[in-house]
Design a protein around this motif. Sequence first.
Motif, mmCIF file in Angstrom:
data_model
loop_
_atom_site.group_PDB
_atom_site.id
_atom_site.type_symbol
_atom_site.label_atom_id
_atom_site.label_comp_id
_atom_site.label_asym_id
_atom_site.label_seq_id
_atom_site.Cartn_x
_atom_site.Cartn_y
_atom_site.Cartn_z
ATOM 1 N N VAL A 31 0.836 -1.192 0.000
ATOM 2 C CA VAL A 31 0.000 0.000 0.000
ATOM 3 C C VAL A 31 0.876 1.250 0.000
ATOM 4 N N GLY A 32 1.888 1.244 0.870
ATOM 5 C CA GLY A 32 2.786 2.388 0.954
ATOM 6 C C GLY A 32 3.555 2.632 -0.328
ATOM 7 N N GLY A 33 3.778 1.554 -1.094
ATOM 8 C CA GLY A 33 4.492 1.680 -2.360
ATOM 9 C C GLY A 33 3.612 2.062 -3.525
ATOM 10 N N GLY A 34 2.331 2.283 -3.267
ATOM 11 C CA GLY A 34 1.432 2.747 -4.312
ATOM 12 C C GLY A 34 0.719 1.669 -5.092
ATOM 13 N N HIS A 35 0.842 0.419 -4.666
ATOM 14 C CA HIS A 35 0.171 -0.663 -5.390
ATOM 15 C C HIS A 35 -1.290 -0.785 -4.967
ATOM 16 N N PRO A 36 -2.209 -0.895 -5.928
ATOM 17 C CA PRO A 36 -3.585 -1.229 -5.558
ATOM 18 C C PRO A 36 -3.561 -2.576 -4.829
ATOM 19 N N THR A 37 -3.969 -2.583 -3.573
ATOM 20 C CA THR A 37 -3.787 -3.762 -2.727
ATOM 21 C C THR A 37 -5.122 -4.257 -2.198
ATOM 22 N N THR A 38 -5.402 -5.515 -2.478
ATOM 23 C CA THR A 38 -6.606 -6.166 -1.978
ATOM 24 C C THR A 38 -6.193 -7.186 -0.931
ATOM 25 N N VAL A 39 -6.927 -7.263 0.150
ATOM 26 C CA VAL A 39 -6.580 -8.181 1.231
ATOM 27 C C VAL A 39 -7.770 -9.048 1.602
ATOM 28 N N TRP A 40 -7.457 -10.207 2.141
ATOM 29 C CA TRP A 40 -8.506 -11.090 2.685
ATOM 30 C C TRP A 40 -7.946 -11.813 3.892
ATOM 31 N N ASN A 41 -8.794 -11.975 4.900
ATOM 32 C CA ASN A 41 -8.433 -12.716 6.102
ATOM 33 C C ASN A 41 -9.713 -13.273 6.704
ATOM 34 N N ARG A 42 -9.600 -14.434 7.341
ATOM 35 C CA ARG A 42 -10.793 -15.032 7.952
ATOM 36 C C ARG A 42 -11.441 -14.080 8.957
ATOM 37 N N THR A 43 -10.588 -13.427 9.758
ATOM 38 C CA THR A 43 -11.088 -12.411 10.683
ATOM 39 C C THR A 43 -10.951 -11.067 9.992
ATOM 40 N N ALA A 44 -12.056 -10.582 9.440
ATOM 41 C CA ALA A 44 -12.011 -9.392 8.588
ATOM 42 C C ALA A 44 -11.535 -8.155 9.326
ATOM 43 N N SER A 45 -11.757 -8.081 10.621
ATOM 44 C CA SER A 45 -11.390 -6.880 11.371
ATOM 45 C C SER A 45 -9.887 -6.620 11.368
ATOM 46 N N LYS A 46 -9.087 -7.656 11.093
ATOM 47 C CA LYS A 46 -7.640 -7.466 11.034
ATOM 48 C C LYS A 46 -7.225 -6.583 9.862
ATOM 49 N N ALA A 47 -8.147 -6.350 8.946
ATOM 50 C CA ALA A 47 -7.831 -5.506 7.786
ATOM 51 C C ALA A 47 -8.163 -4.046 8.027
ATOM 52 N N ASP A 48 -8.740 -3.699 9.179
ATOM 53 C CA ASP A 48 -9.242 -2.332 9.393
ATOM 54 C C ASP A 48 -8.172 -1.265 9.169
ATOM 55 N N ALA A 49 -6.992 -1.471 9.773
ATOM 56 C CA ALA A 49 -5.935 -0.465 9.642
ATOM 57 C C ALA A 49 -5.477 -0.336 8.195
ATOM 58 N N LEU A 50 -5.401 -1.452 7.499
ATOM 59 C CA LEU A 50 -4.974 -1.425 6.099
ATOM 60 C C LEU A 50 -6.002 -0.728 5.220
ATOM 61 N N VAL A 51 -7.275 -1.006 5.480
ATOM 62 C CA VAL A 51 -8.333 -0.363 4.698
ATOM 63 C C VAL A 51 -8.298 1.150 4.908
ATOM 64 N N SER A 52 -8.008 1.573 6.139
ATOM 65 C CA SER A 52 -7.933 3.008 6.419
ATOM 66 C C SER A 52 -6.799 3.678 5.645
ATOM 67 N N LYS A 53 -5.811 2.864 5.218
ATOM 68 C CA LYS A 53 -4.677 3.404 4.466
ATOM 69 C C LYS A 53 -4.854 3.262 2.956
ATOM 70 N N GLY A 54 -5.954 2.605 2.543
ATOM 71 C CA GLY A 54 -6.222 2.513 1.115
ATOM 72 C C GLY A 54 -6.380 1.124 0.551
ATOM 73 N N ALA A 55 -6.160 0.088 1.350
ATOM 74 C CA ALA A 55 -6.353 -1.282 0.873
ATOM 75 C C ALA A 55 -7.845 -1.570 0.724
ATOM 76 N N VAL A 56 -8.147 -2.560 -0.093
ATOM 77 C CA VAL A 56 -9.530 -2.994 -0.299
ATOM 78 C C VAL A 56 -9.706 -4.364 0.333
ATOM 79 N N LEU A 57 -10.736 -4.520 1.152
ATOM 80 C CA LEU A 57 -11.014 -5.797 1.800
ATOM 81 C C LEU A 57 -11.955 -6.611 0.934
ATOM 82 N N ALA A 58 -11.499 -7.782 0.503
ATOM 83 C CA ALA A 58 -12.338 -8.687 -0.276
ATOM 84 C C ALA A 58 -13.196 -9.525 0.662
#
Length: 299
Positions: A31-58
């Motif tokens: 994300v910091g390097g400017g790549h469109p970044t999609t993430v997935w995790n069984r516990t979706a809440s672990k993606a909250d900080a990343l989504v706030s920085k621009g990642a997309v949660l699948a």
Amino acid sequence: MNDHAPRPASDTPVTVIGLGSMGQAIAAAFVGGGHPTTVWNRTASKADALVSKGAVLAKTPAEAIEAGGLVVVCVLDRGSAQEILGPVTDQLAGRSLLMLTSLTPTEANETSAWAAEKNIEFLGGAIMATPDLIGNPEEASLLYAGSSAVFESHKAALELLGTSTYLGDVAARASLLETGLLASMYSMFTGFFHGAALVGTEGITAKEFTALAVPWLKAMTTFLPGQAEFIDKGDYTTDVQSLEFNKGGLDHIIHISEDQGIGTGVMKPVAELIDRQIDQGHGPDSLARMIEGIKNPKA
């Protein structure tokens, strides 16, 4: 943009599956390097900080894979990876798969073979860093083995994680090198702990000991290339630092350790390796000949 024009390095879409501490650090670097970044995790809440920085949660692994040109899997082990990837094999076909999951050499080769059968470009990786070091090329290094096409086409993205080293197309090599480096580290740490315990019997603090141990150990690493030459040649003939000479040193350490009342479980296996080579008539040979006792434990 012309669909057939190569994407800028920072425009390559990346998917990260698995958001433990390491997975989060990896995704954050992309994300910091400017790549469109999609993430997935069984516990979706672990993606909250990343989504706030621009990642997309699948919502599903399939959705995450569809979004990524490079699919990075960073989960606990092979079983966890298979459980996630098995149902989405069709979506992976034709894509680049990077496994930053702990695999044995056998598992790495088997996973590479599976990927080839499914038309998946596979690259295995080993992370020589803790999560907090990811993104720092001076302190984080990653080893890669498998598809050279994946490594070369995504090298700019991989360099965001740390210094990248490609080891060839045999997937097992990354796992083997990682394990060898870790074995060296743990052996060094254990020797240091023994030394700290020994000097501590006379009130010398570990901090005082460390001040001398760090430059000493650094100086000793300069001998490693020479030891490597002995090993690669298979000729251990030498007129310095023989096994017999070093036996005296190890016996001395063990004797003093016993006198000071500390354990000798760290040093005795080393002494036994030396003794076995001497008993076989190799006393005048280089200390590097100890490796023969490690390679052939029953000989």
